[in-house]
Design an enzyme around this catalytic site. Structure first.
Site, PDB file in Angstrom:
ATOM      1  N   TYR A  56      51.729  19.740  58.070  1.00  0.00           N
ATOM      2  CA  TYR A  56      51.491  18.390  58.564  1.00  0.00           C
ATOM      3  C   TYR A  56      52.776  17.578  58.348  1.00  0.00           C
ATOM      4  CZ  TYR A  56      46.472  19.503  58.521  1.00  0.00           C
ATOM      5  OH  TYR A  56      45.235  20.080  58.742  1.00  0.00           O
ATOM      6  N   HIS A 121      45.635  28.857  56.608  1.00  0.00           N
ATOM      7  CA  HIS A 121      45.517  27.949  57.743  1.00  0.00           C
ATOM      8  C   HIS A 121      45.217  28.697  59.041  1.00  0.00           C
ATOM      9  CE1 HIS A 121      47.165  23.745  59.076  1.00  0.00           C
ATOM     10  NE2 HIS A 121      46.002  24.017  59.616  1.00  0.00           N
ATOM     11  N   SER A 200      37.858  17.226  62.718  1.00  0.00           N
ATOM     12  CA  SER A 200      37.691  16.464  63.971  1.00  0.00           C
ATOM     13  C   SER A 200      36.219  16.184  64.268  1.00  0.00           C
ATOM     14  CB  SER A 200      38.339  17.207  65.149  1.00  0.00           C
ATOM     15  OG  SER A 200      39.720  17.339  64.956  1.00  0.00           O
ATOM     16  N   PRO A 201      35.456  15.680  63.282  1.00  0.00           N
ATOM     17  CA  PRO A 201      34.026  15.443  63.508  1.00  0.00           C
ATOM     18  C   PRO A 201      33.742  14.286  64.453  1.00  0.00           C
ATOM     19  CG  PRO A 201      34.655  14.561  61.390  1.00  0.00           C
ATOM     20  CD  PRO A 201      35.862  15.304  61.911  1.00  0.00           C
ATOM     21  N   GLY A 203      35.544  14.031  67.201  1.00  0.00           N
ATOM     22  CA  GLY A 203      36.056  14.502  68.486  1.00  0.00           C
ATOM     23  C   GLY A 203      37.426  13.988  68.858  1.00  0.00           C
ATOM     24  N   ARG A 204      38.328  13.910  67.872  1.00  0.00           N
ATOM     25  CA  ARG A 204      39.694  13.435  68.113  1.00  0.00           C
ATOM     26  C   ARG A 204      39.693  12.042  68.749  1.00  0.00           C
ATOM     27  NH1 ARG A 204      42.728  17.899  66.886  1.00  0.00           N
ATOM     28  NH2 ARG A 204      41.673  19.906  67.085  1.00  0.00           N
ATOM     29  N   GLY A 205      38.767  11.225  68.248  1.00  0.00           N
ATOM     30  CA  GLY A 205      38.718   9.825  68.660  1.00  0.00           C
ATOM     31  C   GLY A 205      37.753   9.498  69.767  1.00  0.00           C
ATOM     32  N   PHE A 207      34.610   9.558  69.744  1.00  0.00           N
ATOM     33  CA  PHE A 207      33.437   8.848  69.251  1.00  0.00           C
ATOM     34  C   PHE A 207      33.823   7.576  68.496  1.00  0.00           C
ATOM     35  CE2 PHE A 207      31.888  13.362  69.397  1.00  0.00           C
ATOM     36  CZ  PHE A 207      31.088  13.176  70.515  1.00  0.00           C
TER      37      PHE A 207
END
Length: 327
Positions: A56, A121, A200-201, A203-205, A207
Site C-alpha cells: 500500500y 496477500h 470493500s464491504p 463496494g468501493r464507494g 454504497f
C-alpha cells in the site's frame, strides 16, 4: 460495537475493522493529519483491528500507521501482508526468502517487533500452499507474527492450508456488489473456524450516501480500471444503487450502514473491512455493527439487489491476475 472472533478461539475484535489502503491515495489524494485523526476516532468507536500491507503506497501506509502505533500499540490488533512484488516479470513471490524479507521490512516500517495477523496477500501460482504455510508457521514460532492469514484464495486452497496448520482469517472482496464468496468461501470459513475479512464491504464507494461519479475519478484512482465503472456498465448499475439508497433512507440508515449490516448478517465468521480516511464515513460503517436486520428487511434487500445484479466483472484483465478463481 459488537465483537467477533479472529478465527476459532482467537482474539475478539470489533466486527468492523479499518483498512489503510485509502490513506496513501488509492482513491485520490489523502491528508496525513486527517488519516491519523480517523484512526484515533475509529479506536474510540471500537474499531480496534487495523489492516495494512507492504504494497500500500509501497510501504507508505505502514509508515503512516507507525505514527499512530507509537501511542496506541497495546490497543490495536495489527495486520499486514506480503507476497505482491510490483515486479511485472514476477508479480507474486511466496518463497521463504521473500516472505521473511518482506516481514522484516514491515516490522521496521511499522516500528514494532510483532505483527498480530500476517497475511499472504496473493498465492503464487505453482507454489504449493503447504510450503507457504510451513514458512508462515516458522515465523509464528519465532514470535514475529501471531496468527496466519490468506487473501483472495479459493476454498480448496484454504482446505489444504488448514491441513497444515491453523489459519485465522481469509480476506476476500465481499459485499452486495460482489458476492462470489457465497459460492464456497463463506461456507469453508465457517467449517474451518476461520474469520472471513470482507474487504470493500461498501463496494468501493458505491454504497456511499453520495454515489460516485466515475467521470470525476482523479489520477491514480484504482476504480478507473474496473469494468463496473465504465460508462455502459455504470449506466446499468446506477438504477439498482439508487433503489438501494432509497430503501436505506426509508429505514433511517445510510446506504453504507445498511450494506455493512447486511454483510454481518451472513454469518458469525464474517467481519467487515472497509477502507476509509473519512471519519464521517467510518462512523456510518461502524453503525452497521450496531443494528440487526429482520428477515423481511433482508428479503427486501435481496429483491432490490439480487445475486448477480452488478454489470461487469469486478476486476479488469490486469487486476484479475492473482485472485484465485473458483466455481
Amino acid at each position: 460495537m459488537q465483537t467477533r472472533e479472529l478465527g476459532r478461539n482467537g482474539r475478539k475484535i470489533g466486527a468492523v475493522a479499518l483498512g489503510t489502503m485509502n490513506f496513501v491515495g488509492t482513491y485520490g489524494d489523502a491528508d496525513r493529519r486527517e488519516s491519523l485523526r480517523c484512526m484515533a476516532e475509529c479506536l474510540e468507536m471500537g474499531v480496534d483491528h487495523f489492516d495494512t500491507s507492504d504494497v500500500y503506497g509501497m510501504g507508505r501506509a505502514e509508515q503512516l500507521l507507525s505514527e499512530f502505533l507509537r501511542d496506541h500499540r497495546d490497543r490495536v490488533v495489527l495486520a499486514s501482508k506480503c507476497g505482491i512484488t510490483r515486479n511485472p516479470e514476477r508479480p507474486f513471490d511466496n518463497s521463504p526468502e521473500y516472505i521473511r524479507r518482506s516481514l522484516e521490512g514491515s516490522l521496521k516500517r511499522l516500528g514494532v517487533d510483532h505483527i498480530d495477523l500476517y497475511y499472504l496477500h496473493r498465492h503464487e501460482p505453482g507454489r504449493p500452499i503447504e510450503d507457504v504455510m510451513d514458512t508462515l508457521m516458522r515465523l509464528r514460532d519465532e514470535g514475529k507474527i501471531g496468527a496466519i492469514g490468506l487473501s483472495e484464495i479459493a476454498p480448496s486452497t484454504l482446505q489444504r492450508a488448514l491441513a497444515v496448520g491453523p489459519v485465522a482469517a481469509v480476506q476476500s472482496e465481499y459485499s452486495l456488489w460482489s458476492r462470489q464468496p457465497e459460492l464456497g468461501l463463506v461456507q469453508a470459513c465457517g467449517r474451518g473456524g476461520v474469520a472471513l475479512m470482507a474487504f470493500s464491504p461498501v463496494g468501493r464507494g458505491v454504497f456511499a450516501s453520495q454515489l460516485p461519479e466515475p467521470t470525476a475519478f482523479g489520477p491514480g484512482d484504482l476504480r478507473q480500471g474496473m469494468p463496473r465503472f465504465d460508462p455502459v456498465n455504470w449506466s446499468r448499475n446506477l438504477p439498482y444503487l439508487q433503489a438501494f439508497n432509497a430503501y436505506a433512507r426509508d429505514l433511517g440508515h445510510s446506504p453504507a450502514t445498511l450494506a455493512i449490516a447486511w454483510l454481518l448478517s451472513r454469518g458469525p465468521q464474517v467481519l467487515a473491512l472497509p477502507g476509509s480516511r473519512s471519519i464521517a464515513h467510518m462512523r456510518e460503517n461502524a453503525l452497521g455493527a450496531t443494528i440487526s436486520l429482520s428477515a423481511q428487511q433482508l428479503a427486501q434487500i435481496e429483491a432490490i439487489l439480487p445475486v448477480g445484479w452488478a454489470h461487469g466483472p469486478r476486476y479488469g484483465e490486469a487486476m484479475s491476475k492473482g485472485p484465485e478463481a473458483y466455481c
